[in-house]
Design a protein around this motif. Sequence first.
Motif, PDB file in Angstrom:
ATOM      1  N   ASP A 103       5.464   3.081  11.186  1.00 43.98           N
ATOM      2  CA  ASP A 103       6.474   3.255  10.418  1.00 43.98           C
ATOM      3  C   ASP A 103       6.171   2.273   9.406  1.00 43.98           C
ATOM      4  O   ASP A 103       7.352   2.034   8.539  1.00 43.98           O
ATOM      5  CB  ASP A 103       7.987   3.259  11.156  1.00 43.98           C
ATOM      6  CG  ASP A 103       8.572   4.089  11.976  1.00 43.98           C
ATOM      7  OD1 ASP A 103       7.979   5.081  12.220  1.00 43.98           O
ATOM      8  OD2 ASP A 103       8.475   3.965  13.279  1.00 43.98           O
ATOM      9  N   ILE A 104       5.503   1.537   9.820  1.00 43.55           N
ATOM     10  CA  ILE A 104       4.960   0.406   8.396  1.00 43.55           C
ATOM     11  C   ILE A 104       5.335   1.266   6.598  1.00 43.55           C
ATOM     12  O   ILE A 104       4.399   1.986   6.814  1.00 43.55           O
ATOM     13  CB  ILE A 104       4.341  -0.649   8.317  1.00 43.55           C
ATOM     14  CG1 ILE A 104       4.513  -1.480  10.020  1.00 43.55           C
ATOM     15  CG2 ILE A 104       3.981  -1.692   7.454  1.00 43.55           C
ATOM     16  CD1 ILE A 104       3.719  -2.338  10.372  1.00 43.55           C
ATOM     17  N   ALA A 105       5.994   0.539   6.375  1.00 42.25           N
ATOM     18  CA  ALA A 105       5.983   1.232   4.775  1.00 42.25           C
ATOM     19  C   ALA A 105       5.045   0.550   3.715  1.00 42.25           C
ATOM     20  O   ALA A 105       5.218  -1.008   3.917  1.00 42.25           O
ATOM     21  CB  ALA A 105       7.069   1.665   4.044  1.00 42.25           C
ATOM     22  N   GLY A 106       4.832   0.466   2.941  1.00 37.48           N
ATOM     23  CA  GLY A 106       4.395  -0.774   1.844  1.00 37.48           C
ATOM     24  C   GLY A 106       3.599  -0.885   2.321  1.00 37.48           C
ATOM     25  O   GLY A 106       2.706  -2.304   1.282  1.00 37.48           O
ATOM     26  N   LEU A 107       2.343  -0.043   3.039  1.00 33.81           N
ATOM     27  CA  LEU A 107       0.847  -0.839   2.947  1.00 33.81           C
ATOM     28  C   LEU A 107      -0.196  -0.920   1.740  1.00 33.81           C
ATOM     29  O   LEU A 107      -0.411   0.095   0.568  1.00 33.81           O
ATOM     30  CB  LEU A 107       0.081   0.091   4.086  1.00 33.81           C
ATOM     31  CG  LEU A 107       0.966  -0.598   5.298  1.00 33.81           C
ATOM     32  CD1 LEU A 107       0.493   0.905   6.455  1.00 33.81           C
ATOM     33  CD2 LEU A 107       0.275  -1.384   5.989  1.00 33.81           C
ATOM     34  N   GLY A 108      -1.453  -0.670   1.863  1.00 30.94           N
ATOM     35  CA  GLY A 108      -1.996  -1.174   1.024  1.00 30.94           C
ATOM     36  C   GLY A 108      -2.582   0.677   1.123  1.00 30.94           C
ATOM     37  O   GLY A 108      -2.865   0.951   1.942  1.00 30.94           O
ATOM     38  N   PRO A 109      -3.876   1.114   0.267  1.00 26.54           N
ATOM     39  CA  PRO A 109      -5.247   1.250   0.709  1.00 26.54           C
ATOM     40  C   PRO A 109      -5.700   1.470   1.887  1.00 26.54           C
ATOM     41  O   PRO A 109      -5.468   2.647   2.596  1.00 26.54           O
ATOM     42  CB  PRO A 109      -6.159   1.896  -0.763  1.00 26.54           C
ATOM     43  CG  PRO A 109      -4.495   1.239  -1.757  1.00 26.54           C
ATOM     44  CD  PRO A 109      -4.553  -0.056  -1.243  1.00 26.54           C
ATOM     45  N   ASP A 110      -6.111   0.171   1.888  1.00 29.11           N
ATOM     46  CA  ASP A 110      -7.045   0.358   3.443  1.00 29.11           C
ATOM     47  C   ASP A 110      -5.767   0.103   4.835  1.00 29.11           C
ATOM     48  O   ASP A 110      -6.187   0.880   6.187  1.00 29.11           O
ATOM     49  CB  ASP A 110      -7.785  -0.658   3.848  1.00 29.11           C
ATOM     50  CG  ASP A 110      -8.672  -0.544   4.926  1.00 29.11           C
ATOM     51  OD1 ASP A 110      -9.289   0.222   4.995  1.00 29.11           O
ATOM     52  OD2 ASP A 110      -8.537  -1.862   5.630  1.00 29.11           O
TER      53      ASP A 110
END
Length: 316
Positions: free
Chosen positions: A271-278
């Motif tokens: 559910d973690i949001a705001g991740l970068g592409p990798d």
Amino acid sequence: MPPARLTWTDAELLIALEEVVERELNRHLSVFKEWMPHEYVPWSQGRDFDGPLGGEPWSPEQSPLTEVGRVALVVNLLTEDNLPSYHHEIATLFGRDGAWGTWVHRWTAEEARHSMVLRDYLLATRAVDPAALEQARMTHMSAGFVSDNRHSPLHTVAYVAFQELATRISHRNTGHLSGDPVCDRMLAQVAKDENLHMLFYRNLLMAALELAPDQAMRAIAEVVTAFRMPGHGMPGFERAAARIALGGVYNLRVHHDDVLQPVLRHLRVLDIAGLGPDGLKAQEELGAFLESLDTQAARFEERRAAILARREAAAG
């Protein structure tokens, strides 16, 4: 803790997480309840073996355990026996100074109790062939243990968060299926230690996700998709693991439902949001893997049920 940023070196992460390690170490010490291995061993059942003391030779009918309980206990003990190698791995990665070093030594001291009490129980109750057990220990420890995650402290933290829970579940299920209330009580105590160790590493992994979300997500995905129990290199492990899986101690369903899912849900990894592409790619890979594993576990359960039904019919 310092604020999150895009990339961290291993050294930077170890330094940044040290205050979390200190906090978790203090919490661990405040809730840990000391116990004595000798109090869980039924010494009154013990007697001399053959050899210099001229005692009674071991034979299989002397064992109070179920077959799956005996197999699982030997695997669990041989796994615990490799503690010197495990200590070397984490001491090399985490260091021997500061809070990290204090934790490494404390963890090692607590884990040493497990092999002590397991071996004393097995020998006092004549549950296994003592010569075969010692030969297997020598072979396993002589080979040592090389971690799949020794290249990265972050991967190692992720691995042990799952592995400590897997060990706890394995001990508890072994106790329940052992057929011996004394064994069940002993393994319940061992499992309490493993649960506390899991909490330490799980909370540390949560802090890593806050500091370095993309790197931590990548580490979690790679650890979960390539997970192996630390005893995988012991003699006869594959055959023993198959019997343990069929017996219900530890298998794909247990691994998915009782090990991976509880840790991942607590960390809210999917559910973690705001991740970068990798990080986003790793999160997607993890989700796809869990779906595939759940399907494999369902197929395994079908095969297991059919095998057990055939055995019951043949015995009846």
